[in-house]
Structures are given as structure tokens and as C-alpha cells.
Design a protein around this motif. Sequence first.
Motif, PDB file in Angstrom:
ATOM      1  N   THR A 260       2.484  -4.784   4.104  1.00 33.14           N
ATOM      2  CA  THR A 260       3.329  -3.626   3.791  1.00 33.14           C
ATOM      3  C   THR A 260       4.256  -3.262   4.958  1.00 33.14           C
ATOM      4  O   THR A 260       5.390  -2.840   4.745  1.00 33.14           O
ATOM      5  CB  THR A 260       2.446  -2.402   3.450  1.00 33.14           C
ATOM      6  N   THR A 261       3.762  -3.462   6.180  1.00 34.46           N
ATOM      7  CA  THR A 261       4.548  -3.002   7.324  1.00 34.46           C
ATOM      8  C   THR A 261       5.258  -4.135   8.050  1.00 34.46           C
ATOM      9  O   THR A 261       5.668  -3.975   9.196  1.00 34.46           O
ATOM     10  CB  THR A 261       3.641  -2.260   8.328  1.00 34.46           C
TER      11      THR A 261
ATOM     12  N   CYS B  81       2.765   3.057   6.100  1.00 32.76           N
ATOM     13  CA  CYS B  81       2.817   2.405   4.787  1.00 32.76           C
ATOM     14  C   CYS B  81       3.694   3.197   3.837  1.00 32.76           C
ATOM     15  O   CYS B  81       4.535   2.658   3.116  1.00 32.76           O
ATOM     16  CB  CYS B  81       1.422   2.289   4.173  1.00 32.76           C
TER      17      CYS B  81
ATOM     18  N   HIS C 257       0.825  -1.207   0.000  1.00 35.95           N
ATOM     19  CA  HIS C 257       0.000   0.000   0.000  1.00 35.95           C
ATOM     20  C   HIS C 257       0.857   1.254   0.000  1.00 35.95           C
ATOM     21  O   HIS C 257       1.849   1.337   0.708  1.00 35.95           O
ATOM     22  CB  HIS C 257      -0.870   0.034   1.263  1.00 35.95           C
TER      23      HIS C 257
ATOM     24  N   GLY D 113      -0.472   3.735   1.132  1.00 37.10           N
ATOM     25  CA  GLY D 113      -1.036   4.357   2.326  1.00 37.10           C
ATOM     26  C   GLY D 113      -2.330   5.086   2.047  1.00 37.10           C
ATOM     27  O   GLY D 113      -3.118   5.342   2.951  1.00 37.10           O
TER      28      GLY D 113
END
Lengths: 429, 553, 518, 267
Positions: free
Chosen positions: C350-351, C69, C53, C55
Motif C-alpha cells: 500500500t505504501t 495507508c 489497506h 489502514g
Amino acid sequence: MNLKNNATISCDLLVIGSGIAGMVAAARAASLGLDTVLTGSSSGFFLTSGLLDFLGVYPVESSQVLESPFNGLDQLRKQNPDHPYSKIDNKTILESLDFTARILSSGGLEYSSAKNTNVNILTSAGTFKPSFLVPQTMIKGSSIGSGKKKILLADFKGLKGYSAALIAQALKRRHMDVTTVTIQVPQLTGDFNVMRMAALFEDDAFLHRTAKQIESSVQDREILGLPAVCGIHNSQDSMKKLENLTGLDCFEIPGLPPSIPGLRLKNAFETHILKNKVRVFNNVKVAFTAFENEQILFTTDGEPFRTQIAAKGVILASGRFPGRGLAAHREVIRETVFDIPVYHPQQRSLWYQLDFFSPQGHPVNRAGILTDSDFRPVDKTCQPLCENVYAAGSILAHNDWTRLKSGAGVSCVSAFCAVNHFHARKKIK
Amino acid sequence: MMFETLFYISLFLCAAGCIFQWVRFRRAGLMFKPASSDRFNPGRLYPNPVNLILSFLNTIFQIRLFAAGKIRWLFHFFVFAGFLYLVTVHAFHQVTAVVLFDYYDPTVDPFQFLRNLFGSLVVAGCILFFLRRGLRLRVNQIKSNWGSHLKYKGLVSIILVFLIVGTGFLLEASKIISEPVFMEMVEDYSDLEEGDELEELKLFWQEKAFVSFDPTVPADPEKLKNGQVLNEVYCISCHSDIRSSFVSCLLADLMSFYGTVLNQTRVDVMLYRVHYGLCLALIVFLPFSRLNHIFLIPLSIAVKNQAPKTHHQKTAQVFGASLFACTNCGYCSQVCSVYPHFQITGNPDVLPHSKIETLKKIADKHPDVSLWGLQKGNNACTQCNKCTQICPSGIDLQTLWAVTHRIFSDNALVNNQTFFNRILPEAWADLETEPRMLIARQELVSDLIEKTDAFENCIQCTICTNVCPVVEYDSKDNDYTPQQVMNLLRLDQKHLASGTRMVWTCLTCYACQDICPQKIPVTDIILELRHLGGVRADAVKLQQTVKKRVEIS
Amino acid sequence: MEKIIETQVLVIGGGVTGTGIARDLCLRGFDVVLIEKKDLNAGASGGNHGLLHSGARYIASDPEAAVECNSEIRILKKMAGHCIQRTGGLFVAVRGDDENYIADFPGLCDRAGIPFEAVSVRDAIKLEPVLSANLIAAYQVNDASINPFKISIENMNDAVSRGARYLSFCKLESFDMEKKKIVRANVRNQVNGKAFQIQAQTYINASGAWAGYIAQMADISIPMVFSKGTLLVTSRRLARHVINRLRKATDADILVPGGVVSILGTTSLRVDHPDNIHPTVDEVDYIIDQGAQMIPMLATCRYVRAYSGVRPLVSAGGDDDRNVSRGYTLMDHERDGVDNFITITGGKLTTFRLMAEKTCDRVCEKLGVDAACQTEVIPLPATRSGEWSEPGIPHGGFKEFKASGDAILCECEMVPASAIDSIINSICKDKGTPDLSSIAVRSRVGKGPCQGAFCSVRILSHMYQTGQMSDTSGIQELKKFLNERWKGEHALLWDQAIVQSSIKEMIHCGVFGLELEK
Amino acid sequence: MKLAYFPGCKISFYLKAYGDSFESVMKHLGIDLVRLEFNCCGYPARGEHFEISVFSAIKNLAVAHKNKLDIITPCKCCFGQFKHAVFWYYKHKNLKTKIDDLLDQENLSWDGSTQIHHLLSFLYHEIGLDTLEKRSVKKFSGKKIAVQYGCHALRPFSVTRFDHPYAPTIFEDLVRVTGMVPVEWPKSTECCGNPILEGHKALSLTILENKFKSASLAGAEYICTACTHCQMQYEMTDYESDIDTHGVKPVLFTRILDAAFGGKTVF
């Protein structure tokens, strides 16, 4: 079959579909002296095993493998009155299977059965499959079921999807005495295909070399199992030669498509029907246009060489999903030629079981066309849709052939009977 | 003396021109000489005498042209026959007529009449030519915005011929009306002095032969009779009836209205110089003009008949000068089997007569040549032999195309099949540049590779691969099998697919297509991939041709 | 006598977080063992979009996650570029979507510092011709797609090369507790049934959706919520960009290109248990109908597979799971009375790196080790074993490898025998048992349109032929593999897919009669 | 009966014998062959340039149509190309429009009515085996012959409608008329290799050799062709001396037929 642009041809019987049912129907029609046209693609044979099953398992829920198909037949008829077999008596069934064996023989391919009992055929997955009419090249394999024979299994280096070791391990689970040998094929390197392999079997030098390679593994072995690639046009001879060279009984083990036994079956059927003057529209799709003056009218694709076909009767043997006889959409399953109502589980969530190998099978596999006792498709009111339209083969409802092991049997029998019914009705007129 | 000097100078220039051209033809010939690796070396191509004679006859009667086009033959024949006579009997009369006929004199019949007759044939031929051009009756009506350079070729030559014959007629006419000439004649060939007799002769010539006197001799039937007698005494042995020079006569009649002025300005002398000058110009111009086909055609026909009999042997060498025998008549293009190719693409180098022109340019190391167009065009050739059959110049075009094809191959300007044979599909797919050509070429295609439903149904059953003869016989070198090519399309790798060996080795036997259980048009897709790859390859090759051009020429 | 393995840190769970932690710890110099009850990415790590992402999706609902993100995507692109496809993303709205949200979007992006670019409707359709003609707004953002299998494989490979040990098919059965501490973990090998123990200083629970069950073993209760998400895989790639629906995050509003396919998802459905989940027909139909509003082709295109993952969420009350923060939860169980036990769960693909970093920071703190995180600066090396997990892009030098006698075993994704061999080798090196499923995790085998109909038998035969398999379990193996495939297949069967599945059934039931085998 | 004779490009230069014997056979059968100004059938451009290949064929058909004649060709590739082009002409609406425009510029048009005959199908369906039988004054009894169908006429069947694409019979039936015995050989419907002769010569010749071998194994003395390209491919043996023909000779069907009819051909 050279046809002029926009030509019209008429015939007694149009057979839609070139699978086993279509071929048997065309052959039967030709034998009854009917002027027959056959359409459809016969390449589906490449996907078949080459075995002609009749009824192998019943009841499916208990995975009951039948020693003789007739043992399960009565129960099947009782429990499932809509199954195609419920519409035919045993005598006719045997007659039609016998007919099929005869036409194949006339096409150059011998099939045999073991006196009204099923034959258990070893497959390349190491499993045994109950079948009924079996090609000559495979029949000897049925003798290993007893577990007493000393078996030698051969595979060919580089032949994909077939491993003697895999089968051997499966057989060992059944406590059989089995050894394996891998044959090198210097002519073929890398990613070669089955047809090439099969063509090699028609070469005597190759047979000699193969026999030589097996020699050291023969020892006390009694029977030799090979992948089902032993020759295309003359498999029986190749097999015999190999038997003489090795001194072992040989049998073929059917496996993954593209299947050579299937190709042989296709060739034998085609040879027979072409010999008997059936007109074949290979790989041509027909579209139904109208019922008119007791004739059923179709057009073929391919403008402007479109051909009109006017038939007095039709055998719908277009198969299920792979043959494109039935087309499944997200909501509904349709029949593709006449749009005959198809019997199927209403919601898609009911089509399939969660277990792929569920013994009772997936409900969608029992979908298909409902017919009257003469194999004429019926509408919602159970009335025949048309006097002279018949359905045969896997398109018929209530026949989960992958579970019942009844694919070819239902095709042969229903096609044979449907043509008989058509012929009888035509004679009365 | 001066005239003679000029004549010899021009002859010398002509010879120099011939040598220059010969060198040029040889160079063209070198381009078409057999490669050392060729299995068939036909040896050197020289015409044998029999062939030369045969082709000479063809030159005279232009049999091949007659077969190709009647009108064209007609004016060719007029001009050629007329001019041939004028050159041999009139221009070089000192070595021909004078030697052969002891009574020769340009002003006696039949020579005076024949000169006019053949002269008028030439004029008629030229007029027919101009009319045909003007009325666009020209057979070669190929619509294109290219090749205007072809249109005016040959026009210079015909105008020159027309002017020479035209000035000849005018010269003759101006001499007829010329008083000074008359007076010179009288001085040279009679003993008449100023007086009545001269007056009577003048009157006779004025009345019967359009000579313009200043002042006009007054008419008198008696004197005219006497003049006729004088004419019979002094002139008739060298002067037939002036009316047998029917064209000049007519012109003289017209010119005599301005006779006085014309005579005073000595227009006859002027015209003589012009006429002579034009003839010299023709001599000098001969090796370079279209007229050289008079010599080149017989040569090329003779060599063509001389060459080895089988086509395979023939492809070894082409006689270079035969390129220049082409007159760009365009008959070849008219019958060309691949004319529709030109109609669709507009590439002129599909057509034989344009191809020849381009080949000449290559031979001349012309800087502005589209090798790419020529290669495309030449590849389109089906070797149907129609152009060779119709070519009035008898050029062995069929062989020429075969050899041209070989030249391109030798210089790595290969056709697409060979091009892809040498390329790795992965490298091909990675080719960054999406050539501009792709966007420029708006073509209609069968569109199968863009429509997913054409190939998406592939179930990877490998039946197509199993029936494919290429896979069977080419197993060592083949890369992707037919069903893998279909799979590449599903994987959105159409450029990779278009560069595979499978696509370019495909026999197009349709075995796979007709057996596919899913009815995937495998072969048609492969053909379209070829098309896609071809368009892209063309663009790549176009960039290469810039470099190659130097090497090839 | 049971075997005891000693180590500094035991990581439980071989998803992307677990492998990320293993690598991070190794880089900091720890001795690490990672156990996984199945194989890599068996949980949510293997059941997601594979989307990184930018974000922008969270700007309204979770601005903090959006910022995270945005920074993570930059780091990952730099550090693990070979696992990432820089596809770029589009946010698009169609007629009928909430116009207020569309209007707020640029402002919210600016506030979160997320780069974006407004695109005209016409340009958007030029960029992605599959988009609906009803488009009313479009923005371009920096989304990317990641191959989650590859990133886990590469993480684990790097960790192993730095001394970590990876034990697959090893299920944690219980903890031995002593004085507010876990002293030993009791583990059982799922393949051979042998039990053994692992002794570590610190235990990290990175088991995602199963975190609650693991914590339970240490008598700790975590209020987990299981949110099932179902995704559909198209048979070919429909778009070049990640396409997000420009609306408040809801069902079936993202289409992610994953190599040669596109992945459409997802749904959010509360389930009671993270095991045995599979897509249903109703979910599939719902996703397709929703997706088709944005991209009409989704209604007609072919799908090869559907799969489900379970989002591990830690409950904060409320009913809609989308309101539960998608941010991660890091719990040091010191507060619950277990000193050396940390749970990390929740979060996003993503994180994952950030989650690993924070977890490892806590480990360092607890063990009093002073080592800084290095995953931000040391790039993830590319190894060959991750290579074949790349979706279907045929590998270079096809001709050479064909000439060398190599055969293609999986036709759909063009996986040759040599690739299978090298995958088997790497599994053996990790002391794993090569079988069809573990090969499938590490390659594209079985993921094409045939869904294992041909390749399963070919690979099995190949393994027997080359002696890489020699017991009697072949048929069972085949059945297991096909049934696993079937889970993701049965809800999608119509049109061409039903043709192919019928052929599959013809082969495996009709010819082989595998349903009769016990 | 009048027919427009479409010889194809190669006959006039490479295979005069085919053209001559074809014309002779047609003369025997009382067929009036009309030569029109045809261009290439478009087959060579197939795969090279879709538009050209279709347009070339349709233009020929339009020329025949203008003269109110049906087309007959002795070449399988030309035959197949005509059929193929017609298929696409009707299928691809934009292409049809473009071609119609181009035809219009030359005052041509085509409405799909022109029938396309190949030599074999014409003999089989229009002349009939009985007539041929009656006309055959000379019989070559007992000579074993392998018939070579050409790919482009056979396949794809849905487009060409020539005969069964894998189990064709008409050529065998026609050969029997002359008293010859057609042998069964597995490669009768396989490609001769000609299409790739230029690009992949070695492969093309391998295919050719295998055909000779296969025919020889089936006991054939001759391989009989009814296609310009096939015959040219078999005649490659004249130029490539190292091709092993296994003693099998290629022969044109029209030459056999001409000889059987008592024509000039010595066979």
C-alpha cells in the motif's frame, strides 16, 4: 437399453468403469459367455495417448528405460510383491495383451508390438516414450530411434499444442537429421479443433492437397511424422493413402488431449463389446446397495428411471482420481463404490514430492486398492471383502503407472485375469 | 310515414356502419398483407362463389359449432333459426310472405302459430344463453383477472334480440286484449253499429280471445252463440283461432287482469313503438354488434378455403376481416397446446382468443396494448393447428399466428434467439441496468449456473468443443465454444455467457453433455443460460416495446 | 573486455518498490538503470494479497502506518486507478472473537482518521452471503484490491518510456568500492552468463527481503528478519469486498477479491533465508481452518494455488514478527561509511509509492538536485502490456479476434495467441528473453485451474511455430515452468484439484515422459 | 394392448403422413391407440422457461395416469422431453411441489408410474424383432438406408435410457426387419439442425446438407427418420430448392414399416 421405470436387470458380471480395464473386462467376460453389464463413462479415452504401454521404466529411481519389459519384470516382482504384475505370470500377461489386440482388431483397429520388446514412440513434446502395443499408424515411427533415418516433420497451421519445430529441436539434440514443413489448411481457420482436423483426413481431396504441399519438402526425406490426427474412423486407410501420395513412410505423433488415437481406441472397444451383446450404461453412475443371496445389488442414478442391477460378480475398474474411482479428501482417500479401504500415505504432506518430475514418483500415485492374488480387494485383515468383487486397472495399489509406463498393461492384464478368476470360480459352483 | 323515414334512416346508418367496419377490416388486413420480400404472394384474397355457398350452409346449420360444443350450438341454432324466420317472414312480410302467399295475413294460421313458435325458439335460446352465463356453464372457464371486457361482449346483442322478440310477444298480447284495437277493427271490417250485435261480438272476443272491455260485457250463453256467428261473418277470414298464438295468448290472459288500465293507456301503441324502435336499433347496431359474425364467419371460412394450400404460402397473408369473425367463444384456448404456459405465467396472450383480442386492438391502434405479452405468447405457440381445427368461426388461426410472428420480426420485436444473434456478448454483459423484471419474476430454475459444483469441475479438455456440431459448422461466426462458456461461468461472467452466440445457436443435441469426462451438464447449463438471458432480454425488450408500439400500429 | 553501463542511479530489485523508485526518479529527470535477478515482482511484491489497506488493520498495532495507508490509498486510487479495483472492505468478527477489540475499533479508527461505517450483521450478510452465520459485528471500510503485477509492469513501462533501462535476469554479484564509495556494480546476466558492470552515482538497494545480502556486498550489516506468509487462491471469486477479520492481526484473517479469484491469507512464519520458499501442507490446512471460521465456504471451496512471499522486516528484537513494524525502513548508508548507497526495505504494498518518494527525496538531497516528487500528481499511464495481467476478465471483441484467426492458447484464463505475441514483443523490446515464466508474469497464463497442463505446451508450440523460439531448450523450459507451478500446487491437492493434477501428470509424465528427460 | 397416443404438436398440421402411417402400423400390431386431451410436451419451452417445460410434460403424464395408460409418441423430442421433465421433477423438490399443486387444481396427480415409450423403443422392446419380422409381408431387399437417431431420445443417456448415446443399434436392427440394409455413416447420431432452423437458418441448412452428403458418401439411398422434427427438417428440401440432397431421400420409418406390413402406404 430402453429400460422401464424402476426396472431390475440381473447379469453375471457388472463391470464398473469404462476405461481400458473396464472395456477389456467386459470384452473378456463376453468372450467367456458371461452376461455382462458395463457402466461408466468412456470419455476418459480422450485423455489417453492411444498407446498401450506394458512396462517402460524400471527401476524408476534410476529412470531406467527398458528395452524389453520382461527385463524389468522380474526385478519389479521381487522388489514390489504387491504390484499387480507380481500376481500374474508372463504367459498370462502376454495372453491378455494378445487378447486386447484381438478385440481391438475386431473393432476395426490394428495394434502391433515388436516381438516382446518395447517400442519407443516419439511424442509431440519431442520425447520418446517406451510403449508396447502400438497403433498401426504410429508403429513406423519407432524406426527413427536409431537416428539414421532422414525425418520430415509436418505440422498444421493453427493446430494448437503441436509444433514440428519444437519436436525437431528436441530431435536435433539427439543428433537426428530432421526438417520440418507447415501445412496450410484452408478449410480451417482460426481456433479449430482436433476432431475437425481428423475428419478432414477422411476426405481424399484433402489428402491430395496435403501431399502436394509436402511435395517440395520431401527431397531426400525417408519418413514423415504427422500429429496424431490422421482420421477417426479409417485412420489406417488414410495413412496408407497419404503414404502412396507422398512416397514417404508416415507415422503419427501422439500429443495433447483431446486425443484422436484415444477416440479410435474408444470406438474400437465400444464397437467390439456392443457387437458382443454387452449391455452398456453409458455415463451412468451406479451406487452399491447390498450384498444379497450371493448377488451384489446396485442402483443407477436418475430417478425415477432408476434401474436396479443385480450382479453375480463385479469388476471394479473405476479408475483413480480422474475416473472418480478414488476420491481424495483433505485427510483421507476413499474408494467411491464400496468404500473399500484404500492404501495411501497417511499424511497429506507425504502424498507429493516437491519436484513434480521427481524420478521416483509421488507416493500418492502408489495409493490404491490392495487385493489378494485373484485381484479381489482385501480389507485390513487381508481377507477378500467379498467372494465375487474384483478390482482391475489403475485403481490397484502399488502401480505408479505414469512413472512405470505401465498404465494400459496393468489395466488389460488385471482385468483379463480378474474376469478369468471370476469365471473359474463360477464354474466350480 | 314517420316510421318509414326512421326505417330508412336506420338502414342508412347501418350501411354507413358497414362501410366503417369494412374500412376497419381492411386496415386490419393491411397489417397482415405480405411483405414485398416474401417469396410467396398468394395474390388477393377473395372468396369464390362455391366456397361462399358452402360457408353459407355452415352458417345456417352451424356445422362447425356443432362439432365444437353441443349446448352452445343448441342455443345458437334456436336463436338463429327463430330470428331468421321472424325477420324474413314477419318483419319483411311485405316483400316475402305477402308476395309468396296470397292468403297471407299475420293473424292467420300457420303464420300466427309459426311466429309464436319461432319467437319462442328465440326466447328459449336466449334463456339458455342467460342460464349458461349465470350458472357459469360457459366452456371458457379460464381463471384470470384479465379480460373482463370479453365477458360482456355479445351480451348486448343477445339482450337486444331478446327484447325485440319479448316486446313482439307483449305487443301481440296487448293488441289481443286491446279494446280500442277491437273497436278499430270493428269499424274497419264490419258494418256493426253500437247495439246488441256489437255487444254479442264483444262478448265472444272477451270470452274466447281475452279482449278486455270496459265495462266488462256480461256473460250470456245465448249472446255468446250469436257472437260466434258474427265472428264467423266478419272476423274469421283474417283471424285464426287466437289460441294458435300460444305465447301471446298466455300473456294476454295474464295481462287481461289489468286490461282496463292497459287499454286506457294504449299500451299496444307504446309497445309497437318500442318494438319497432328496438328493431331499428338492431339494424343500426348490426355492423358493430357481435351479430356481425353471422356475415363475417362465412366470409372468413370462404377465404380460408380459398387460400394457398401449403402453410408456407399461407403465412404470406391473412384476411383481415377474419379477425373480427372471432366471437370469443374460447374453444381455441380450451384446446390450446400451450395452455400450461398460461397456467404458469398467467400471460393471457398465450391463449388464442386473447391473442385475437389484442390483435384487434393493435389493428384499431388502441393505445393500451401489451405488445410484449403478445409477442411472448405468440412465440410460445407450437403451431399444432388445434385452435384452427376447432374454431367454430373457421378463422385460419394457424396462419394468423405465423403472420403475427412475422410482423413482430419485421418490426424488430424479435424472439430471443434472433435478438441475441444481433448482440455482442460483451455489450450485453456490460448492460448496466439490471432490469426490475428480474426481481419481479420469481421463477424456479434448474439452478445449475448458481451451483458451482455443476461447472467448476471443468478441466478445459475441449472434448465438448470437439464434438459440437455448431462449432464445426459455424466456426466463422461462433464466438465462445462450449467449454469456454463453462469457463466464463467459473470466471463469474454469467451475463456475458448468457449473451454468447454459442448459447443461442446451441442445437441442444446433448453431444457435449454425454461425452464430458467430468460429467458437467453442459447442455443443461446452456439451456439455463438461455433462460437467464431470455429473462433479461425480455426486460430490455419491454422497454423497447413502448417505442415500437407506435411504429407497429 | 567487460561492458560498462553508465547511469546516474542504479536501482537493485524489480519489485513494486524498485519499479516505483525507477519511475519516480525518471519523473524527476534522473537517468536510471534497474536490475533484477529474476523478473518483475519475483519477491514479496508478487507474493502478497494484492490488498490496498485502508489502514484499519493497523489502528491498534501501528497507528502511524494506519495513517500512511489511509492517505496512500487515496493517492493511488487517483493516480493508478486502472490497476485498482474499488472493492471496499469489511471488518467482521465472529462469535468467540475478542469483544474488547471490537468495542475499541470505532474509536481507534476515528483517532487515525480512517473513515468507516458500522454495518448490521444482517446487512453484512446481505452484502456478502458467504459470511458465517456466527457473525457478531461488522464495519465497512475503504479497502481496495490492486493488481501488483500490473502496477509494477506499468511503473516500469512508464519509467522505460522516460529513458530508464530495465535489465531482467541480471544478478548483482559484487560492488567495487573505493574510498567510502561504491564505484561499480558487477552484474551477471543469468540467461547467457555474461558479466558486465554498471557505474552509477548512487546505488539504491530495493531488493526487499534480499536487502541484507546486497548490503553485505558493501560490508554493511542489516539485521533482516524473514517472515514467510502463505496465501491461497480460490478457483473463483467468493466475495465482492475485502473481508478482514475484526481481531488483532493474526493468521489467515483476510480474504481479498482479485479479479475473478479470491485470495486468502496469510501466515507469519520465521524462516532463515528468503530463497526457495514454498507453501506446505500444514500451512495450507491451518489457513483454511482459520479462514473457515469467518467464511465457512472456505472449508469446501476449491483452491487452485498456494503461494508464499517473504516479508522483509528489519529486526527490532522480539520474537513475534507481527510486532516488528510493518513500516518501511529507509537507510542512508552514509552513517555506515558508504556515501552513495541507500537501502529501502520493509513496508507494505500500500505504501510503496510513499517509500519510493522518500527514497528519491534522499537521492535528490545527496546529489544536490532540486526536484520535487511528481508521482502524487502525474497519473500512471495505462499501457497495453499490462493488460493481460488482469485476472481472467475476458477481453472485449472476442468474436472479432476469433474471426481474425486468433486462437485461445490458455483456455482457463482465455489468453489468445495474439496476446502472447504482444507480450513476447514487449519482452524483446526490453531486451529480455521471452520464455514461459516471463510470459506468465505478464499474463494470466498458467494461473487457472489447469495450472499449466495445457497452456504450457500450447504456448511453447506456438513460440516454436512462429519462430519466437528456436533452440533446443524447449523441454527444459517446459519442465521449469511446470515445476514452478507445482510449488504452489502440491499442497492443495484433493477433491477436484487432484483430478486435474492427475491429468496433468498423465500428460506430462505418462505421455511425454518428461521426468525421463535430463 | 391400449396406449395413450401422444402425437405431439407438429404431426397434425405439418406431417400428417407420419401420424397416418404410425396409426396404421399400430393397428397392424393390434395396438389400441387412445387419444387423450394432451397439451404440448414442453419441449419448445426448454431453455425458454424451465417451469413451463417441466410442468407441460408432467401434466400430460398425469392425464395419461388418470386414464391408467402408458404413453407412446412417435416424436423423439417429445419422448426426450418427457424423460427430461421427469428427471427434473424428481430432482427439484420446489418445482415438484409447485407442479403438484397446479395438478391438484385440475384434479390430476402423478406418481411416476407412467411408462413413456417412443415408437422405436416400443417396437424393439415390447413388440420384438421376431414379431415384426413375421408381420413383414413385403421386403425391400438390398435398399441401402441411413438411419437418423434423434438427439433428444439418445442423450443424455442417464435421463432418456434409450440406447447407447454414441453407438446405438436399435434403429438399424428395426430397419433390417424390412429387408433394408442400414449403412454405417458417421453422422447417424448427429443433430439434424432443426432446433435452430428459425434462429439460424443458414447454419441449420448447412448441417442438413452435410448430413445428406455424409449419407450419400456411405452409399445410402434414403435417410430414415423416426422423429417428427428430424423429418420436418429433411423435408425442408421441399421449400428450399437450393439444398443439395446428393440424391438421398428422407423417409419416415413408419411408412416403410406400413408398406412392409402390406398397409396402404406405397413405398
